[in-house]
Design a protein around this motif. Structure first.
Motif, PDB file in Angstrom:
ATOM      1  N   TYR A   1       0.655  -1.347   0.096  1.00 26.91           N
ATOM      2  CA  TYR A   1       0.134   0.304  -0.186  1.00 26.91           C
ATOM      3  C   TYR A   1       0.728   1.092   0.112  1.00 26.91           C
ATOM      4  CZ  TYR A   1      -2.717   3.650   1.636  1.00 26.91           C
ATOM      5  OH  TYR A   1      -3.681   4.549   2.287  1.00 26.91           O
ATOM      6  N   GLU A   2       2.147   1.641   0.735  1.00 27.57           N
ATOM      7  CA  GLU A   2       2.876   2.652   0.570  1.00 27.57           C
ATOM      8  C   GLU A   2       3.842   2.737  -0.756  1.00 27.57           C
ATOM      9  OE1 GLU A   2       3.141   4.703   3.429  1.00 27.57           O
ATOM     10  OE2 GLU A   2       1.745   3.738   4.717  1.00 27.57           O
ATOM     11  N   PHE A   3       3.827   1.921  -1.077  1.00 27.65           N
ATOM     12  CA  PHE A   3       4.752   1.258  -2.284  1.00 27.65           C
ATOM     13  C   PHE A   3       3.589   1.974  -3.951  1.00 27.65           C
ATOM     14  CE2 PHE A   3       8.135  -1.486  -1.076  1.00 27.65           C
ATOM     15  CZ  PHE A   3       8.415  -1.544  -0.510  1.00 27.65           C
ATOM     16  N   ILE A   4       2.628   1.851  -2.789  1.00 26.34           N
ATOM     17  CA  ILE A   4       1.428   2.633  -4.531  1.00 26.34           C
ATOM     18  C   ILE A   4       1.452   3.941  -4.239  1.00 26.34           C
ATOM     19  CG2 ILE A   4      -0.596   2.520  -5.024  1.00 26.34           C
ATOM     20  CD1 ILE A   4      -0.596  -0.833  -4.274  1.00 26.34           C
ATOM     21  N   LYS A   5       1.432   4.997  -3.189  1.00 23.24           N
ATOM     22  CA  LYS A   5       1.112   5.654  -2.321  1.00 23.24           C
ATOM     23  C   LYS A   5       2.192   6.412  -3.113  1.00 23.24           C
ATOM     24  CE  LYS A   5       0.472   7.748   1.696  1.00 23.24           C
ATOM     25  NZ  LYS A   5       0.536   7.024   2.867  1.00 23.24           N
ATOM     26  N   SER A   6       3.526   6.095  -3.188  1.00 23.16           N
ATOM     27  CA  SER A   6       4.422   6.806  -3.170  1.00 23.16           C
ATOM     28  C   SER A   6       5.016   6.961  -5.001  1.00 23.16           C
ATOM     29  CB  SER A   6       6.091   6.260  -2.545  1.00 23.16           C
ATOM     30  OG  SER A   6       5.963   5.037  -2.725  1.00 23.16           O
ATOM     31  N   TRP A   7       4.524   5.753  -5.309  1.00 20.25           N
ATOM     32  CA  TRP A   7       4.615   5.593  -6.722  1.00 20.25           C
ATOM     33  C   TRP A   7       3.361   6.467  -7.307  1.00 20.25           C
ATOM     34  CZ3 TRP A   7       0.062   3.690 -10.038  1.00 20.25           C
ATOM     35  CH2 TRP A   7       1.027   3.861 -11.708  1.00 20.25           C
ATOM     36  N   ARG A   8       2.327   6.887  -6.677  1.00 25.00           N
ATOM     37  CA  ARG A   8       0.832   7.574  -7.202  1.00 25.00           C
ATOM     38  C   ARG A   8       1.810   8.942  -7.376  1.00 25.00           C
ATOM     39  NH1 ARG A   8      -4.512   6.143  -5.421  1.00 25.00           N
ATOM     40  NH2 ARG A   8      -5.345   7.927  -6.706  1.00 25.00           N
TER      41      ARG A   8
ATOM     42  N   VAL B   1      13.254   1.919   1.955  1.00 27.92           N
ATOM     43  CA  VAL B   1      12.178   0.532   0.650  1.00 27.92           C
ATOM     44  C   VAL B   1      13.061  -0.026   1.151  1.00 27.92           C
ATOM     45  CG1 VAL B   1      11.642  -0.308  -1.661  1.00 27.92           C
ATOM     46  CG2 VAL B   1      10.750   1.620  -1.125  1.00 27.92           C
ATOM     47  N   PHE B   2      14.483  -0.437   1.325  1.00 23.66           N
ATOM     48  CA  PHE B   2      15.331  -1.469   1.531  1.00 23.66           C
ATOM     49  C   PHE B   2      14.977  -1.580   3.384  1.00 23.66           C
ATOM     50  CE2 PHE B   2      19.139  -3.038   4.065  1.00 23.66           C
ATOM     51  CZ  PHE B   2      19.228  -4.011   2.583  1.00 23.66           C
ATOM     52  N   TYR B   3      15.272  -1.323   3.628  1.00 22.49           N
ATOM     53  CA  TYR B   3      15.028  -0.783   4.846  1.00 22.49           C
ATOM     54  C   TYR B   3      13.636  -1.435   5.876  1.00 22.49           C
ATOM     55  CZ  TYR B   3      19.817  -0.433   5.463  1.00 22.49           C
ATOM     56  OH  TYR B   3      21.093   0.178   5.425  1.00 22.49           O
TER      57      TYR B   3
ATOM     58  N   TYR C   1       9.251   0.635   8.566  1.00 23.56           N
ATOM     59  CA  TYR C   1       8.555   1.245   8.555  1.00 23.56           C
ATOM     60  C   TYR C   1       8.818   2.562   8.691  1.00 23.56           C
ATOM     61  CZ  TYR C   1       3.910   3.320   8.255  1.00 23.56           C
ATOM     62  OH  TYR C   1       2.579   4.502   8.050  1.00 23.56           O
ATOM     63  N   LYS C   2       9.356   3.129   9.635  1.00 22.24           N
ATOM     64  CA  LYS C   2       9.036   4.265  10.720  1.00 22.24           C
ATOM     65  C   LYS C   2      10.386   4.873   9.423  1.00 22.24           C
ATOM     66  CE  LYS C   2       7.938   4.114  15.651  1.00 22.24           C
ATOM     67  NZ  LYS C   2       6.522   4.551  15.131  1.00 22.24           N
ATOM     68  N   VAL C   3      11.907   4.424   9.848  1.00 31.90           N
ATOM     69  CA  VAL C   3      13.337   4.268   8.317  1.00 31.90           C
ATOM     70  C   VAL C   3      12.083   4.903   6.853  1.00 31.90           C
ATOM     71  CG1 VAL C   3      14.486   4.115   7.319  1.00 31.90           C
ATOM     72  CG2 VAL C   3      14.198   2.941   9.706  1.00 31.90           C
ATOM     73  N   TYR C   4      11.134   4.034   6.732  1.00 33.73           N
ATOM     74  CA  TYR C   4      10.616   4.257   5.511  1.00 33.73           C
ATOM     75  C   TYR C   4       9.644   5.770   5.585  1.00 33.73           C
ATOM     76  CZ  TYR C   4       7.095   4.369   1.582  1.00 33.73           C
ATOM     77  OH  TYR C   4       6.513   4.381   0.356  1.00 33.73           O
ATOM     78  N   LYS C   5       9.171   6.036   6.216  1.00 33.07           N
ATOM     79  CA  LYS C   5       7.893   6.679   7.194  1.00 33.07           C
ATOM     80  C   LYS C   5       9.052   8.495   6.890  1.00 33.07           C
ATOM     81  CE  LYS C   5       4.123   7.670   6.186  1.00 33.07           C
ATOM     82  NZ  LYS C   5       3.543   7.421   5.226  1.00 33.07           N
ATOM     83  N   TYR C   6       9.789   8.228   7.578  1.00 36.86           N
ATOM     84  CA  TYR C   6      11.277   9.076   7.320  1.00 36.86           C
ATOM     85  C   TYR C   6      11.953   9.594   6.382  1.00 36.86           C
ATOM     86  CZ  TYR C   6      15.684  11.311   8.116  1.00 36.86           C
ATOM     87  OH  TYR C   6      17.210  12.209   8.139  1.00 36.86           O
TER      88      TYR C   6
END
Length: 212
Positions: free
Chosen positions: A134-141, A154-156, A195-200
């Motif tokens: 879901y997060e990847f789709i949101k960032s792609w959009r 994304v990696f972490y 997830y927290k690292v990704y949101k950062y």
């Protein structure tokens, strides 16, 4: 010397043509060059000042080393961030109790309802993956482009998925009920920290997009 938008675009295009493929890396380099050119003393035109700024920064030759250094330095930042998020989660009484309770719950299921363990493990592993998709789709959009920050975010975020594959493949089936609760608990810890690292990374890139 005050640079125009066209001048700044020329600088960005120059860096892009020479292999700086991540726009957030280019943004930092452009900012550095613009500052150096605008502080240039003398009556030189843009081309002359630009060439001199490239020499000053050591970017007038092959820029492949800059790409490599950017990957390494950014990875170091995010690796440290991931570790810090894990420590924060373990230091918070509420989250620590939650992880211990989760472990105890899975452990009891393994003992009392061993036939349900595989289904429960599938749900536990799959739920964060769905959130990740879901997060990847949101960032792609959002069309964030090719970003070194997003790459490591994304990696972490996916590190927990990578990590859990090995023990699941090599754990003896006879000891699955003993080790799987611990593996799943560590997996959730890694995924939540990721997830927290990704949101950062996501928020950082979105903010950079606004000012770029």
């Amino acid at each position: 010397m005050k640079l125009t938008k066209e001048d700044i675009q020329i600088i960005d295009d120059y860096l892009k043509e020479r292999g700086i493929k991540y726009w957030d890396v280019r943004l930092e380099m452009v900012d550095h060059l613009v500052s150096d050119i605008e502080n240039h003393k003398g009556s030189a035109d843009f081309d002359t000042a630009f060439k001199q700024s490239l020499v000053n920064a050591g970017w007038n030759k092959n820029l492949e080393a800059i790409n490599t250094q950017s990957w390494k330095s950014t990875n170091k930042i995010y690796r440290k961030k991931h570790f810090e998020e894990i420590v924060k989660l373990l230091k918070k009484p509420y989250s620590l109790i939650s992880f211990i309770s989760f472990y105890i719950l899975i452990n009891r299921v393994a003992v009392v309802f061993p036939e349900a363990l595989k289904i429960l493990a599938f749900v536990v592993i799959g739920s964060p993956i769905l959130m990740m998709i879901y997060e990847f789709i949101k960032s792609w959009r959002k069309k964030l482009g090719k970003s070194v920050n997003m790459q490591y975010g994304v990696f972490y975020f996916s590190f927990g998925v990578i990590m859990i594959n090995l023990p699941l493949q090599f754990l003896p089936k006879t000891q699955m009920g003993v080790w799987l609760p611990l593996v799943l608990t560590i997996y959730l810890l890694m995924m939540l920290a990721g997830y927290k690292v990704y949101k950062y990374a996501y928020n950082k890139v979105v903010n950079l997009k606004v000012i770029s």
